[in-house]
Design a protein around this motif. Structure first.
Motif, short mmCIF file in Angstrom:
data_model
loop_
_atom_site.label_atom_id
_atom_site.label_comp_id
_atom_site.label_asym_id
_atom_site.label_seq_id
_atom_site.Cartn_x
_atom_site.Cartn_y
_atom_site.Cartn_z
N ASN A 97 0.81 -1.22 0.00
CA ASN A 97 0.00 0.00 0.00
C ASN A 97 0.84 1.28 0.00
N TYR A 98 2.06 1.20 0.57
CA TYR A 98 2.90 2.39 0.66
C TYR A 98 4.33 2.04 0.23
N PRO A 99 4.53 1.64 -1.02
CA PRO A 99 5.87 1.19 -1.45
C PRO A 99 6.94 2.26 -1.31
N GLU A 100 6.60 3.51 -1.60
CA GLU A 100 7.58 4.60 -1.50
C GLU A 100 8.05 4.77 -0.06
N LEU A 101 7.08 4.80 0.85
CA LEU A 101 7.41 4.99 2.26
C LEU A 101 8.10 3.77 2.84
N TYR A 102 7.70 2.59 2.38
CA TYR A 102 8.32 1.35 2.83
C TYR A 102 9.82 1.35 2.52
N PHE A 103 10.17 1.68 1.27
CA PHE A 103 11.58 1.66 0.89
C PHE A 103 12.35 2.84 1.49
N PHE A 104 11.64 3.91 1.83
CA PHE A 104 12.28 5.01 2.56
C PHE A 104 12.76 4.52 3.92
N PHE A 105 11.89 3.82 4.63
CA PHE A 105 12.27 3.32 5.96
C PHE A 105 13.26 2.15 5.86
N LEU A 106 13.15 1.37 4.80
CA LEU A 106 14.14 0.32 4.59
C LEU A 106 15.52 0.93 4.36
N GLY A 107 15.56 2.03 3.60
CA GLY A 107 16.81 2.75 3.38
C GLY A 107 17.38 3.30 4.67
N ILE A 108 16.49 3.84 5.52
CA ILE A 108 16.95 4.36 6.82
C ILE A 108 17.49 3.23 7.69
N LEU A 109 16.85 2.07 7.61
CA LEU A 109 17.34 0.90 8.34
C LEU A 109 18.76 0.54 7.90
N PHE A 110 18.99 0.54 6.60
CA PHE A 110 20.33 0.24 6.08
C PHE A 110 21.34 1.31 6.51
N SER A 111 20.89 2.57 6.54
CA SER A 111 21.77 3.64 7.00
C SER A 111 22.14 3.45 8.47
N SER A 112 21.15 3.05 9.27
CA SER A 112 21.39 2.81 10.69
C SER A 112 22.36 1.65 10.90
N LEU A 113 22.18 0.59 10.11
CA LEU A 113 23.10 -0.55 10.20
C LEU A 113 24.51 -0.16 9.75
N SER A 114 24.59 0.72 8.75
CA SER A 114 25.89 1.21 8.29
C SER A 114 26.57 2.03 9.38
N ALA A 115 25.77 2.80 10.12
CA ALA A 115 26.32 3.59 11.22
C ALA A 115 26.89 2.67 12.31
N ILE A 116 26.20 1.56 12.56
CA ILE A 116 26.70 0.58 13.53
C ILE A 116 28.03 0.01 13.05
N PHE A 117 28.10 -0.28 11.76
CA PHE A 117 29.32 -0.83 11.17
C PHE A 117 30.50 0.13 11.35
N THR A 118 30.25 1.43 11.15
CA THR A 118 31.33 2.41 11.31
C THR A 118 31.75 2.54 12.77
N VAL A 119 30.81 2.35 13.69
CA VAL A 119 31.13 2.41 15.12
C VAL A 119 32.14 1.32 15.48
N LEU A 120 32.00 0.16 14.87
CA LEU A 120 32.90 -0.95 15.14
C LEU A 120 34.35 -0.61 14.79
#
Length: 201
Positions: A100-123
């Motif tokens: 129902n909300y593909p644009e918003l879904y992939f926006f939050f999926l992108g943010i999730l990947f960004s958050s995981l990338s931030a965790i990776f840089t913290v390591l």
């Protein structure tokens, strides 16, 4: 001047930017979405992406696991970022569905990947700017919405670029980040949005 610059770090805090992206989406999407549905979605997003993290930050602060809400120590970022990633996962599983909300879904999926990338840089001991990640992600999302829906969002896009500049200036002014940390934050915010845009644009 100090108060003016500092205010942008709070007004455009990383916790608030995802819901800002959702508001931009619901305000500009040229499809009928009942106002009741919009209210329910935004309420759910507010709880998961703002209220729960704030409560959790207070718990970590009072328990001594973090020294400040700014997370100045790189090591202090692991647990908050892990929680944030988990909450974004819940959002795309329970609040925003891809049908129902593909644009918003992939926006939050992108943010999730960004958050995981931030965790990776913290390591690796890097303190990437979470402010820049969030503002860059919303900026890129707004640009792709404009293209996808063929609507003129020039004013919002221009405002978002100004926000990026003001946030970066604020973080530099208070020596919260280096130029490199800001640039990397901007890149980490944009890249997942650009990578996933082919799935819905």
């Amino acid at each position: 001047m100090n108060l003016f610059l500092k205010s942008f770090s709070y007004i455009f805090h990383p916790l608030l930017m995802p819901i800002m992206g959702a508001i931009i989406y619901f305000a500009t999407a040229p499809r009928f979405i009942p106002i009741e549905i919009i209210r329910v979605k935004l309420f759910g997003l507010m709880i998961l992406t703002v209220l729960i993290p704030i409560v959790f930050y207070f718990f970590l602060k009072t328990s001594g696991m973090i020294s400040s809400f700014d997370l100045k120590d790189v090591k202090e970022r692991k647990i908050p970022l892990l929680l944030q990633s988990l909450l974004f996962f819940v959002v795309i599983k329970m609040i925003i569905d891809v049908y129902n909300y593909p644009e918003l879904y992939f926006f939050f999926l992108g943010i999730l990947f960004s958050s995981l990338s931030a965790i990776f840089t913290v390591l690796f001991g890097y303190k990437i700017s979470l402010h820049m990640i969030a503002s860059a992600a919303v900026t890129m999302f707004t640009i792709t919405l404009s293209i996808h829906f063929s609507i003129n969002l020039t004013l919002i896009i221009a405002a978002m670029f100004i926000v990026n500049g003001l946030v970066a200036t604020s973080r530099l002014h208070y020596k919260a980040h280096t130029n490199l940390e800001l640039i990397l934050g901007f890149v980490i915010g944009i890249l997942p949005q650009l990578t996933l845009v082919s799935y819905w644009l």
